[in-house]
Motif scaffolding. Sequence first.
Motif, PDB file in Angstrom:
ATOM      1  N   LEU A 217      -4.221 100.044  76.150  1.00  0.00           N
ATOM      2  CA  LEU A 217      -3.323 100.998  76.738  1.00  0.00           C
ATOM      3  C   LEU A 217      -3.016 100.525  78.067  1.00  0.00           C
ATOM      4  N   ARG A 218      -1.696 100.613  78.468  1.00  0.00           N
ATOM      5  CA  ARG A 218      -1.074 100.138  79.771  1.00  0.00           C
ATOM      6  C   ARG A 218       0.005 100.961  80.331  1.00  0.00           C
ATOM      7  N   GLY A 219      -0.101 101.592  81.455  1.00  0.00           N
ATOM      8  CA  GLY A 219       0.840 102.317  82.015  1.00  0.00           C
ATOM      9  C   GLY A 219       1.257 101.718  83.467  1.00  0.00           C
ATOM     10  N   LYS A 220       2.520 101.553  83.612  1.00  0.00           N
ATOM     11  CA  LYS A 220       3.296 100.876  84.988  1.00  0.00           C
ATOM     12  C   LYS A 220       4.154 101.968  85.432  1.00  0.00           C
ATOM     13  N   LEU A 221       4.140 101.781  86.842  1.00  0.00           N
ATOM     14  CA  LEU A 221       5.054 102.614  87.685  1.00  0.00           C
ATOM     15  C   LEU A 221       5.701 101.615  88.768  1.00  0.00           C
ATOM     16  N   LEU A 222       6.893 101.494  88.874  1.00  0.00           N
ATOM     17  CA  LEU A 222       7.532 100.811  90.006  1.00  0.00           C
ATOM     18  C   LEU A 222       8.429 101.807  90.912  1.00  0.00           C
ATOM     19  N   TRP A 223       8.216 101.835  92.072  1.00  0.00           N
ATOM     20  CA  TRP A 223       8.843 102.655  93.012  1.00  0.00           C
ATOM     21  C   TRP A 223       9.799 101.513  94.214  1.00  0.00           C
ATOM     22  N   GLN A 224      10.972 101.802  94.159  1.00  0.00           N
ATOM     23  CA  GLN A 224      11.628 101.149  94.984  1.00  0.00           C
ATOM     24  C   GLN A 224      11.804 102.091  96.443  1.00  0.00           C
ATOM     25  N   ALA A 225      10.703 102.058  97.197  1.00  0.00           N
ATOM     26  CA  ALA A 225      10.463 103.077  98.248  1.00  0.00           C
ATOM     27  C   ALA A 225      11.549 103.225  99.260  1.00  0.00           C
ATOM     28  N   SER A 226      12.234 101.749  99.522  1.00  0.00           N
ATOM     29  CA  SER A 226      13.114 101.802 100.367  1.00  0.00           C
ATOM     30  C   SER A 226      13.794 100.284 100.186  1.00  0.00           C
ATOM     31  N   ASP A 227      14.676 100.103 100.930  1.00  0.00           N
ATOM     32  CA  ASP A 227      15.436  98.632 100.681  1.00  0.00           C
ATOM     33  C   ASP A 227      14.294  97.592 101.008  1.00  0.00           C
ATOM     34  N   HIS A 268     -11.689 100.412  82.451  1.00  0.00           N
ATOM     35  CA  HIS A 268     -10.701 101.212  83.017  1.00  0.00           C
ATOM     36  C   HIS A 268     -10.368 100.286  84.407  1.00  0.00           C
ATOM     37  N   ALA A 269      -9.198 100.015  84.352  1.00  0.00           N
ATOM     38  CA  ALA A 269      -8.601  99.100  85.921  1.00  0.00           C
ATOM     39  C   ALA A 269      -7.295  99.898  86.455  1.00  0.00           C
ATOM     40  N   LEU A 270      -7.267  99.832  87.515  1.00  0.00           N
ATOM     41  CA  LEU A 270      -6.443 100.528  88.430  1.00  0.00           C
ATOM     42  C   LEU A 270      -5.897  99.265  89.552  1.00  0.00           C
ATOM     43  N   ALA A 271      -4.610  98.919  89.609  1.00  0.00           N
ATOM     44  CA  ALA A 271      -3.965  98.188  90.514  1.00  0.00           C
ATOM     45  C   ALA A 271      -2.828  98.771  91.264  1.00  0.00           C
ATOM     46  N   LEU A 272      -3.063  98.768  92.545  1.00  0.00           N
ATOM     47  CA  LEU A 272      -1.765  99.236  93.546  1.00  0.00           C
ATOM     48  C   LEU A 272      -1.482  98.078  94.140  1.00  0.00           C
ATOM     49  N   HIS A 273       0.131  97.742  94.039  1.00  0.00           N
ATOM     50  CA  HIS A 273       0.336  96.585  94.525  1.00  0.00           C
ATOM     51  C   HIS A 273       1.637  97.004  95.679  1.00  0.00           C
ATOM     52  N   ALA A 274       1.803  96.297  96.404  1.00  0.00           N
ATOM     53  CA  ALA A 274       2.838  96.550  97.824  1.00  0.00           C
ATOM     54  C   ALA A 274       3.522  95.458  98.258  1.00  0.00           C
ATOM     55  N   ASP A 275       4.945  95.142  98.014  1.00  0.00           N
ATOM     56  CA  ASP A 275       5.737  93.995  98.400  1.00  0.00           C
ATOM     57  C   ASP A 275       6.663  94.625  99.629  1.00  0.00           C
ATOM     58  N   TRP A 276       6.586  94.415 100.662  1.00  0.00           N
ATOM     59  CA  TRP A 276       6.891  94.926 102.026  1.00  0.00           C
ATOM     60  C   TRP A 276       7.648  93.687 102.734  1.00  0.00           C
TER      61      TRP A 276
END
Length: 712
Positions: A217-227, A268-276
């Motif tokens: 089971l895999r869930g993904k969220l992608l948030w374009q927080a700003s430009d 159980h694995a959780l990955a948080l990724h940021a591209d700034w």
Amino acid sequence: MKHTFPALLALAACSCAFAAEPLPIVNVTADFRDVPDTEFASSITVIGGAEVIARDARHLEELLNLAPNVNFAAGASRGRFYQVRGIGERSQFVDPINPSVGLMIDGVNFSGLGNAGTLLDVQQVEVLRGPQGTRFGANALAGMINIRSNEPTEEFEGSVSAGVGNYDSYVASAVLSGPLAQDLLGRLAVQQYRSDGFIENDYLGRDDTNDRDELTLRGKLLWQASDRLTLDTTLTLIDVDNGYDAFSLDNNRHTLSDQPGVDTQQTHALALHADWNANARFRVDATLAVEQTEVEYGYDEDWTNTEICEGLACDSDDWGFDWWYSSTDTYFRERDSLQFDLRLISTEDGKLFGQLEWVTGLYAIDQREDLRREFFDWDLGSPTTFASQYDSTRIAWYGELAAPLSERLTLSTGIRVEDFSSDYDDLRGVSASPDETLWGGEISLEFQADDNTMIYGLVSRGFKTGGVNGDALGKAEQNNFDPAVIGFLNSRLVFDTEVAHNFEVGLKGDYLQDRLQLRLAAFHMERDHVQLKGWYNEGPLFVGYTDNGAAGTNRGLELQAGFQPIDTLNLFAAIGWLDTEIEDFFILDGDTLINQTGRDQAHAPHYQFNIGADLQLNSALAARIELDGRDSFYYSDSHDQQSKSYALLHASITYTLGDLVLRLWGRNLTDKDYTVRGFYFANDPREFYEDDQAYTQLGDPRTCGLTATYNF
């Protein structure tokens, strides 16, 4: 036509005039920057999601034959251990290991957890060959397998899929993807795979003691927080509840065990990724990941039952005592891991002196592994429990520079410095705390010979941390092994770090208006303090230990090609040739030391191949046929038993009717017997345990099925 090498001009001259769509160029996501594979100066195989689907592959072991010079070992319900260019572990029992081949899934380090290699909603699988000393450090001495799943989409889409096959197998999966809110995208995928497996337990009258039951089971969220800032989250659940009853005294698919084993994994694995995009000069790429895994791996140690000798020469009525023994061996592991990777990557405006691309980063991983083993202690004559705890920490700095020396020539350099520390303690009173500072890296030259051809030369250095042989020594002392054996193992309580130096040249080109793709690499690897697995047997008692040979040599060739002569036909091939050698590695046979110098390394076949074709018969009907195989190889470094060479035939037929896709597939269509693991010891009471014998685990027989997928 653009200028190419004379040999390719000759090939073009022999080709008739035809129209065809160019073969697709794929991007490599395992590098610091996503780059086309034609610009990746190292040997790599990229297996796309379409190929995963065409094979109806549910686990990595069903894909790896597509990559040259890659092998796997089972000794479990799945091929959980990987070898690249002849380097890699083949099992794990008591002692902690540092894998030679790493496994990354969506940015999370799953190295050492091969059951996690289930294939759900996969974008691509990348197999990097050779030391990855700059990118991945200690977990990639031989290479790295990187699995990337599909990303959330801006438009709503989804699919549902169901399939059935022989051996009472079925699969069901579903995917939903699309926008959830303003600037927020999501994707949810789930898959359940079930099969009775390919073993018949004649004693218990069951055909499911080696079954497969795998939920992903895999869930993904992608948030374009700003430009300038993108945040994405991946949550993964893997629940593998497989049986393990794979070894037969008669080396077939009929077992006689009365206590079949298990091979389970809950992750159980959780990955948080940021591209700034921090500023005009560089961007920040950061990943924080948490992984928690529980594994239970156990087996019927004797592979038999208490009635095995009735009516035979070993019948207890004739001897007054039982020739058979009966015991199980089960390992419970809990692993907790916290990983952090922070890197700064230059932009076009941030190049040093206006020319040098750069990357710099910090990586840290803190990992704890607790083991509880339940087994029969032959010295105490009763069941007992063993426990150990292993804590390890790695903190690394890495950096890379790419400098254009001319319009066509680029020099790239990378380095990684890694501080490793660990603590090992167990119930037998054995303890050790290996720690050291390690370094690796690479230097490459990339020459753009023409608009179609890139030639590269590469020198890389990889490393693999040392470790502890706590179980072998403690077990030998507790069971009163010969003092010479205890002394031998005591001198090997801690084994040293292994280092590999890789020298590689390669060519990557797209020709005939991108209808012909060639990827060619030649390599020579020198291994120092090579870590090799040894075994010592004393009747039903055995101990495994890791030792350092003085050196090892691994060299070979890797060819991958794709050719599309017409729109409807795509031909492909992947061929590997490998030559390996052990130097100054001694094994203990009784009270005699045997020098294995000059012998091939284990699980390192001399050749391996995959060839095939995709054919679009009409707008609705497509077919795929392929043949893959490999040469014989040694099962272990500590004995001379070998597999046999083999070739397997696979095929699929796909019918598309609007949004509905029907696929009839088959693997190993000729039902060829081949082996994926082998041991050598005495374990047959019918032979009075007199002589060591080779016992092998067979790979999957002929499997076939029908899968239906509806896309919306």
